[in-house]
Design an enzyme around this catalytic site. Sequence first.
Site, PDB file in Angstrom:
ATOM      1  N   HIS A  32       8.351  -8.894   6.690  1.00 10.69           N
ATOM      2  CA  HIS A  32       9.603  -9.184   5.972  1.00 10.69           C
ATOM      3  C   HIS A  32       9.696  -8.280   4.741  1.00 10.69           C
ATOM      4  O   HIS A  32       8.782  -8.247   3.912  1.00 10.69           O
ATOM      5  CB  HIS A  32       9.600 -10.657   5.566  1.00 10.69           C
ATOM      6  N   MET A  36      16.411  -5.584  -2.882  1.00 15.28           N
ATOM      7  CA  MET A  36      17.215  -6.190  -3.964  1.00 15.28           C
ATOM      8  C   MET A  36      17.854  -5.104  -4.813  1.00 15.28           C
ATOM      9  O   MET A  36      17.221  -4.091  -5.101  1.00 15.28           O
ATOM     10  CB  MET A  36      16.318  -7.062  -4.844  1.00 15.28           C
ATOM     11  N   HIS A  65      15.539  -7.808   4.784  1.00 15.27           N
ATOM     12  CA  HIS A  65      16.413  -8.808   4.154  1.00 15.27           C
ATOM     13  C   HIS A  65      17.174  -8.118   3.022  1.00 15.27           C
ATOM     14  O   HIS A  65      16.605  -7.825   1.972  1.00 15.27           O
ATOM     15  CB  HIS A  65      15.509  -9.944   3.641  1.00 15.27           C
ATOM     16  N   MET A  67      19.370  -8.112   0.085  1.00 11.90           N
ATOM     17  CA  MET A  67      19.962  -8.909  -0.998  1.00 11.90           C
ATOM     18  C   MET A  67      20.742  -7.957  -1.890  1.00 11.90           C
ATOM     19  O   MET A  67      20.381  -7.694  -3.038  1.00 11.90           O
ATOM     20  CB  MET A  67      18.854  -9.650  -1.763  1.00 11.90           C
ATOM     21  N   MET A 136      17.932 -19.639   3.058  1.00 10.82           N
ATOM     22  CA  MET A 136      17.163 -19.469   1.822  1.00 10.82           C
ATOM     23  C   MET A 136      16.759 -20.840   1.282  1.00 10.82           C
ATOM     24  O   MET A 136      17.595 -21.726   1.106  1.00 10.82           O
ATOM     25  CB  MET A 136      17.995 -18.733   0.757  1.00 10.82           C
ATOM     26  N   GLY A 144       7.404 -16.382  -5.254  1.00 17.26           N
ATOM     27  CA  GLY A 144       6.647 -17.377  -6.015  1.00 17.26           C
ATOM     28  C   GLY A 144       7.436 -18.540  -6.576  1.00 17.26           C
ATOM     29  O   GLY A 144       6.947 -19.261  -7.442  1.00 17.26           O
ATOM     30  N   ASP A 176      13.199 -18.910   4.232  1.00 23.66           N
ATOM     31  CA  ASP A 176      12.635 -17.957   3.275  1.00 23.66           C
ATOM     32  C   ASP A 176      12.634 -18.549   1.864  1.00 23.66           C
ATOM     33  O   ASP A 176      13.689 -18.850   1.313  1.00 23.66           O
ATOM     34  CB  ASP A 176      13.493 -16.680   3.299  1.00 23.66           C
ATOM     35  N   GLY A 198       5.657 -15.106   1.237  1.00 24.53           N
ATOM     36  CA  GLY A 198       5.328 -14.029   0.313  1.00 24.53           C
ATOM     37  C   GLY A 198       4.076 -14.351  -0.461  1.00 24.53           C
ATOM     38  O   GLY A 198       2.964 -13.952  -0.097  1.00 24.53           O
ATOM     39  N   ALA A 200       2.382 -17.113  -0.833  1.00 23.19           N
ATOM     40  CA  ALA A 200       1.348 -17.911  -0.155  1.00 23.19           C
ATOM     41  C   ALA A 200       0.487 -17.017   0.731  1.00 23.19           C
ATOM     42  O   ALA A 200      -0.722 -17.229   0.847  1.00 23.19           O
ATOM     43  CB  ALA A 200       1.987 -19.020   0.676  1.00 23.19           C
TER      44      ALA A 200
END
Length: 220
Positions: A32, A36, A65, A67, A136, A144, A176, A198, A200
Amino acid sequence: MTKIAPSILSADFLRLGEEVKAAEEAGADLIHIDVMDGRFVPNITIGPLVVAAAKRATNLPLDVHLMIIEPEKYIDDFARAGADYLTVHEEATVHLQRAVQQIKEAGVKAGVSINPATPVSAIEDIVADVDLVLVMSVNPGFGGQAFIPHALKKLRQLKALIKTKGVQSPPLIMVDGGITPDNARDAVEAGAEALVMGSAFYGSGDYKALVKKVRENLGE
Ligand code: DX5
Ligand code: ZN
């Protein structure tokens, strides 16, 4: 089996190639990649060059993804860079159906994402046309953050919507934000078929052990 999609946003960018390979070796199903723009979300991350570099590091599908506002301006660049999935936000484009068509015409699987405050009904008329829906479970922009439990309700609604519509080839349901080994099962029981992870994942220190733990908790 549930797909696990580590988000490289939480990887060590200095060792990005190794980090991508390590995710593959640990048993990830997709990589993934969070793009951004500093406008749709308050953070700036990466562009097509980094996607192209990640492509050279793995055989896993790249799940990109976007954004970014007006994603249609960059769809072709990310397609050329090697994206296998390109996901745009419902909130970020005026002509969502056109953006989805553009992604498909570029030979890429098309995804649509909705923010925490966007209802599932906003994508009712596009679910039959996409390959992936990304729900989302945090407000996009940063890794985080804590999981927003309302996302579980939306996953259930999305699953029901796809069923009610009798969609011929149903989109992959992905969630996500804030996914951990502890809440993975709730997300999957609510309808998620793919989990973005992410912090984790990359914060775990032992990627193989993390994947094993998630699969154990899912009973897979
Ligand atoms: C958030 C991104 C996520 C992020 C997830 O804007 O879309 O993909 O990397 O990170 P965690 O799993 O740490 O919430
Ligand atoms: Zn993401």
